[in-house]
Scaffold this active site. Structure first.
Site, PDB file in Angstrom:
ATOM      1  N   SER A  55       0.831  -1.213   0.000  1.00 28.71           N
ATOM      2  CA  SER A  55       0.000   0.000   0.000  1.00 28.71           C
ATOM      3  C   SER A  55       0.863   1.260   0.000  1.00 28.71           C
ATOM      4  CB  SER A  55      -0.898   0.007   1.244  1.00 28.71           C
ATOM      5  OG  SER A  55      -1.782  -1.089   1.226  1.00 28.71           O
TER       6      SER A  55
HETATM    7  N1  SAH Z   1      -0.739  -4.531   4.074  1.00 29.69           N
HETATM    8  C1  SAH Z   1      -0.211  -4.987   2.827  1.00 29.69           C
HETATM    9  C2  SAH Z   1      -1.258  -4.853   1.746  1.00 29.69           C
HETATM   10  C3  SAH Z   1      -1.057  -5.825   0.665  1.00 29.69           C
HETATM   11  S1  SAH Z   1      -2.307  -5.785  -0.561  1.00 29.69           S
HETATM   12  C4  SAH Z   1       1.016  -4.216   2.414  1.00 29.69           C
HETATM   13  O1  SAH Z   1       1.071  -3.004   2.631  1.00 29.69           O
HETATM   14  O2  SAH Z   1       1.924  -4.810   1.852  1.00 29.69           O
HETATM   15  C5  SAH Z   1      -3.607  -6.717   0.175  1.00 29.69           C
HETATM   16  C6  SAH Z   1      -3.301  -8.119   0.583  1.00 29.69           C
HETATM   17  O3  SAH Z   1      -4.519  -8.728   0.979  1.00 29.69           O
HETATM   18  C7  SAH Z   1      -2.725  -8.982  -0.530  1.00 29.69           C
HETATM   19  O4  SAH Z   1      -1.530  -9.555  -0.074  1.00 29.69           O
HETATM   20  C8  SAH Z   1      -3.814 -10.041  -0.758  1.00 29.69           C
HETATM   21  O5  SAH Z   1      -3.301 -11.306  -1.130  1.00 29.69           O
HETATM   22  C9  SAH Z   1      -4.482 -10.080   0.598  1.00 29.69           C
HETATM   23  N2  SAH Z   1      -5.832 -10.633   0.575  1.00 29.69           N
HETATM   24  C10 SAH Z   1      -6.787 -10.495  -0.379  1.00 29.69           C
HETATM   25  N3  SAH Z   1      -7.900 -11.168  -0.033  1.00 29.69           N
HETATM   26  C11 SAH Z   1      -7.646 -11.747   1.184  1.00 29.69           C
HETATM   27  C12 SAH Z   1      -8.415 -12.564   2.069  1.00 29.69           C
HETATM   28  N4  SAH Z   1      -9.652 -12.946   1.811  1.00 29.69           N
HETATM   29  N5  SAH Z   1      -7.817 -12.959   3.229  1.00 29.69           N
HETATM   30  C13 SAH Z   1      -6.546 -12.593   3.538  1.00 29.69           C
HETATM   31  N6  SAH Z   1      -5.781 -11.816   2.735  1.00 29.69           N
HETATM   32  C14 SAH Z   1      -6.327 -11.397   1.574  1.00 29.69           C
END
Ligand code: SAH
Length: 204
Positions: A55
């Site tokens: 993000s």
């Molecule tokens: N906080 C992270 C955001 C990554 S993007 C950062 O700053 O790096 C969002 C993440 O949510 C991705 O890694 C994706 O695989 C995960 N995600 C999507 N759907 C999900 C679900 N149902 N349960 C757990 N994680 C999920």
């Protein structure tokens, strides 16, 4: 460069000193692919593994500020991704339980946490729509992927007085704060619009 990034966040309205200190301390360049390293302290999102993104720093700071964290709290994070948001939470001295549904990212980031000495209470491979009933209730819950609706399980796993911060929507999401005011009631406040990768449901 980190001080400069913190200043950019201040200029964009972030005021929580502890959140800004976390941004000043965490080596964001280590959370992303080395080809983007030179840009790590810009307010930008970058691709990570499994078609996901780390993000924007502003988004991380904004969500964390809305959580109003107090040390020692039990925090559930949905969407471990690169682990950067997790690291920010850990700097705020809380117990973090973080859930990721992409196996590749789960494994990679879990190893990275170990290498870096970051210690979430648990890193879970699973479906964030379900929350983490075994460890509920939580003081705070943060969802870092865009959800079409607020998952009922997450509201149910919030303590009374607890806060849930979740981006809601499809193409664009409205950052939404739910506060559990009583056992049966929640207040809902909407903030600006953001763009996240989608919160996906597991096909099992
Ligand atoms: N906080 C992270 C955001 C990554 S993007 C950062 O700053 O790096 C969002 C993440 O949510 C991705 O890694 C994706 O695989 C995960 N995600 C999507 N759907 C999900 C679900 N149902 N349960 C757990 N994680 C999920």
């Amino acid at each position: 460069m980190r001080n400069h990034l913190a200043q950019v966040l201040i200029d964009k309205g972030i005021a929580d000193k502890k959140v800004l200190d976390a941004v000043r301390e965490i080596p964001r360049h280590l959370f992303i692919d080395s080809s983007f390293e030179g840009h790590a302290y810009q307010n930008k999102a970058f691709p990570i593994a499994a078609n996901q993104t780390i993000s924007h720093p502003f988004t991380v700071a904004f969500q964390t500020e809305l959580l109003e964290i107090e040390p020692g709290q039990k925090v559930l994070e949905i969407g471990t991704g690169s682990g950067y948001q997790t690291a920010v939470l850990l700097k705020l001295k809380v117990k973090v339980y973080t859930v990721e549904r992409q196996l590749e990212l789960f494994k990679k980031t879990n190893l990275f946490f170990k290498k870096m000495g970051y210690r979430p209470k648990q890193v879970i491979f699973g479906d964030g729509y379900k929350g983490l009933p075994k460890e509920a209730p939580f003081d705070r819950i943060i969802v870092t992927a865009g959800a079409p609706v607020v998952p009922k399980a997450l509201l149910a796993q919030l303590k009374v007085g607890g806060r849930l911060v979740i981006p809601i929507g499809f193409e664009e999401q409205i950052m939404t704060l739910f506060v559990r005011t009583t056992e049966k009631e929640f207040s809902k406040t909407e903030y600006g619009s953001f763009r996240f990768v989608p919160l996906l449901e597991n096909k099992n």
